[in-house]
Design an enzyme around this catalytic site. Structure first.
Site, PDB file in Angstrom:
ATOM      1  N   ASN A 102     -27.920 -12.836  62.337  1.00  0.00           N
ATOM      2  CA  ASN A 102     -28.393 -12.928  60.964  1.00  0.00           C
ATOM      3  C   ASN A 102     -27.294 -12.691  59.929  1.00  0.00           C
ATOM      4  O   ASN A 102     -27.405 -13.143  58.797  1.00  0.00           O
ATOM      5  CB  ASN A 102     -29.519 -11.913  60.729  1.00  0.00           C
ATOM      6  CG  ASN A 102     -29.155 -10.526  61.208  1.00  0.00           C
ATOM      7  OD1 ASN A 102     -28.850 -10.320  62.378  1.00  0.00           O
ATOM      8  ND2 ASN A 102     -29.187  -9.556  60.314  1.00  0.00           N
ATOM      9  N   CYS A 131     -26.103  -1.134  52.299  1.00  0.00           N
ATOM     10  CA  CYS A 131     -26.689  -0.514  51.115  1.00  0.00           C
ATOM     11  C   CYS A 131     -28.074  -1.056  50.812  1.00  0.00           C
ATOM     12  O   CYS A 131     -28.876  -0.419  50.153  1.00  0.00           O
ATOM     13  CB  CYS A 131     -25.791  -0.723  49.898  1.00  0.00           C
ATOM     14  SG  CYS A 131     -25.452  -2.444  49.517  1.00  0.00           S
TER      15      CYS A 131
END
Length: 603
Positions: A368, A541
């Site tokens: 991915n 993040c």
């Protein structure tokens, strides 16, 4: 600002009626903590003892509103006063006040002033700002300490508060919204002005965004399609009837239920066709993560008497890695195979890792983050040679490249709707006939007994339609790859040292992951977002973690290289103009960053 009891005057509701802007018109903040201690669980309002409305005579002499502790500019508390490095940033307590209020009193930043209340006067160093509301002041807390500079020992803000004015529940004195005034005592110097105006920021590289008008970009270019995709118009339209009149439960035998069941089965056929499977082998789930968990745990629990060893890789989706870690806690053994610098897995590594206790191999079809496509058919054959089941996470592959479970011969394959323009919260697991599994969710007999619970009919219908549309889009893969490569070329012209992450040839046609030397990926994401470009970085993040992504680390990148990575993922809706505009915007951002990125020493 100083208006009290707005709820009685209709100041809090759009309709102008008294009360709060809540369904009941009342202040609905129920405190179980207050309730546990025997107080009424709904807070009650107490009129301030001191304020323009409560004490207008006092307000004439003390027209400013006093606050303390809400807006510290430095990390400087009483326990820090003896630390030399911190004293440098804030050698004296300061009071922040609005520029207009300061002008009326002939006060400038750096001046020595007194903050006066009905209880006394305390010196402070003035900090004049437009960032605080007119009529309000903010005094440094933490004075009156026995350590540190003389000013911090003697200038005690608590002398301005009223010890008899306290909260009846906590007993804490009120130190906000009192009345005060500020009087200039002594002209400041250039040194004191510089000190109070210094902004202390975190250490390390900081991106200081240029001041721009707060306006929305003319249009948004979405290049984060590996994270999620926009729901296609045809998909949305297919779902609408099942959000309205056709709302039956698929398990019901009346007409509405039969209509819902027929819609679910049609979608099952559409999804099955996308991967060349028999419809009965498709199990609908709540998403790709659930499908991955069902595959690993379902096989592990069902095959426990045959073995306890599972093999996967270090670049899998967190759903696979998380499920693997969970199974390890239950006594299962998991081998995490290493990949090379391109995210490529040598099939011999799998062959050498299989033991007589191995019950399942789970290796993704396409990564991915970097887009590398693995040798699923060959890897599956190796597992089958040893009599081991093979699962592949096909979430990123489906809809981007051809996926044929008959040709691949996999036993299980995970899918996710929102990665191919269906809504979020719907996925599927292909389960080959004869594979024994334990369900994760127990209850009814929905989904062949492997996934209890009433089916999410609108989402399933949307998933089916998205699968049908994706089938027709596969022929445009080369066009998508050309746009991806054009984007890569444009970035390399702007940043000659940019490096591709992922396999050069065996890669998803829509995915581009690059490390940009000396450029923090997160900063570039934020900067480009202001130009209307959506992409992602090489940091985790997005999940609330400052750590670099595990995928790039598993591929041998350093933490710095991973933090300097960005991922751009296209869709079939991406145009050549989108690519041109993205490259142009990136050029502008790089030019801005040259003048706005600075490195600050660690404290």
């Amino acid at each position: 600002m100083m208006e009290y009891k707005k709820w009685e005057k209709g100041g809090l509701r759009e309709d102008g009626k008294p009360g709060f802007d809540t369904p009941t018109g009342k202040f609905e903040l129920w405190s179980t903590t207050l309730e546990d201690y025997g107080y009424k669980p709904l807070p009650k309002y107490t009129e301030p003892i001191e304020g323009p409305q409560a004490a207008p005579d006092v307000a004439n002499e003390y027209p400013l509103v006093f606050n303390s502790g809400a807006r510290p500019h430095t990390d400087f508390r009483s326990q820090h006063h003896g630390i030399k490095g911190l004293v440098k940033d804030n050698p004296e307590p300061t009071v922040e006040m609005n520029a207009e209020d300061a002008k009326q009193r002939d006060i400038k930043s750096g001046d020595l002033v007194e903050v006066r209340t009905p209880r006394g006067a305390v010196p402070f160093r003035a900090r004049v700002s437009v960032d605080i509301a007119k009529g309000a002041v903010e005094c440094n807390m933490g004075g009156g300490t026995p350590v540190g500079p003389k000013a911090w020992q003697e200038w005690n803000v608590n002398e301005l508060t009223d010890i008899n004015n306290y909260d009846e529940i906590s007993g804490f004195p009120v130190y906000k919204s009192l009345l005060c005034d500020i009087v200039k005592v002594e002209e400041g110097t250039k040194a004191t002005a510089r000190t109070v105006n210094r902004e202390v920021t975190a250490c390390g590289p900081q991106l200081l965004m240029p001041k721009t008008k707060n306006k929305k970009p003319a249009r948004r270019i979405y290049l984060d399609n590996n994270a999620t995709t926009q729901v296609a118009e045809a998909v949305r339209e297919s779902m609408l009837p099942y959000l309205d009149g056709t709302h039956g439960n698929p398990s019901s035998i009346h007409g509405a239920g039969r209509n819902a069941r027929e819609a679910v089965e049609k979608a099952r056929r559409q999804v099955a066709k996308l991967i060349n499977a028999r419809p009965r082998r498709i199990i609908f789930t709540g998403g790709g993560s659930e499908a991955d968990n069902l595959a690993l745990k379902g096989v592990a629990f069902a095959q426990r008497d045959k073995g306890n060893h599972i093999i996967t890789t270090g670049i899998e989706h967190p759903a696979i890695l998380g499920a693997s870690k969970f199974l390890e806690k239950l006594g299962y053994k998991v081998t995490y195979l290493d990949v090379d610098e391109d995210g490529w897995l040598d099939p011999d590594k799998l062959r050498n890792a299989i033991t007589d206790k191995t019950i399942l191999v789970s290796i993704m079809m396409a990564n991915n983050e970097v887009g590398t496509i693995l040798l699923t058919k060959e890897l599956c054959a190796i597992a089958h040679e040893k009599g081991v089941l093979f699962h592949t996470d096909g979430v990123q592959a489906a809809g981007k490249i051809k996926v044929d479970v008959q040709n691949l011969d996999v036993d299980l394959l995970s899918l996710s709707g929102h990665k191919l323009h269906a809504p979020k919260g719907i996925g599927a697991l292909y389960v080959k006939k004869g594979v024994e599994m334990e369900p994760l969710i127990h209850g009814g007999k929905q989904e062949s007994g492997l996934r209890a619970g009433t089916e999410n009919v609108p989402a399933i219908v949307g998933f089916g339609k998205a699968a049908e549309v994706a089938m027709h889009k596969l022929k445009d893969a080369d066009k998508l790859a050309n746009l991806r490569d054009k984007l890569e070329d444009g970035i390399k012209k702007l940043i000659p040292g940019a490096r591709l992450n992922g396999h050069r040839e065996n890669r998803l046609p829509n995915t581009l992951n690059m490390t940009l030397p000396d450029l923090r990926g997160e900063s570039l994401v934020v900067a480009l977002d202001q130009h209307g470009i959506s992409l992602s970085s090489g940091s985790a993040c997005k999940a609330g973690s400052p750590l670099p992504t595990h995928v790039l680390l598993a591929m041998g990148r350093t933490e710095e290289e991973a933090h300097c990575a960005i991922r751009l993922s296209l869709s079939h809706a991406t145009t050549e103009k989108d690519i041109d505009d993205t490259i142009e915007a990136m050029g502008k951002v790089l030019e801005e960053m040259e003048t706005t990125v600075r490195f600050l020493p660690c404290k």
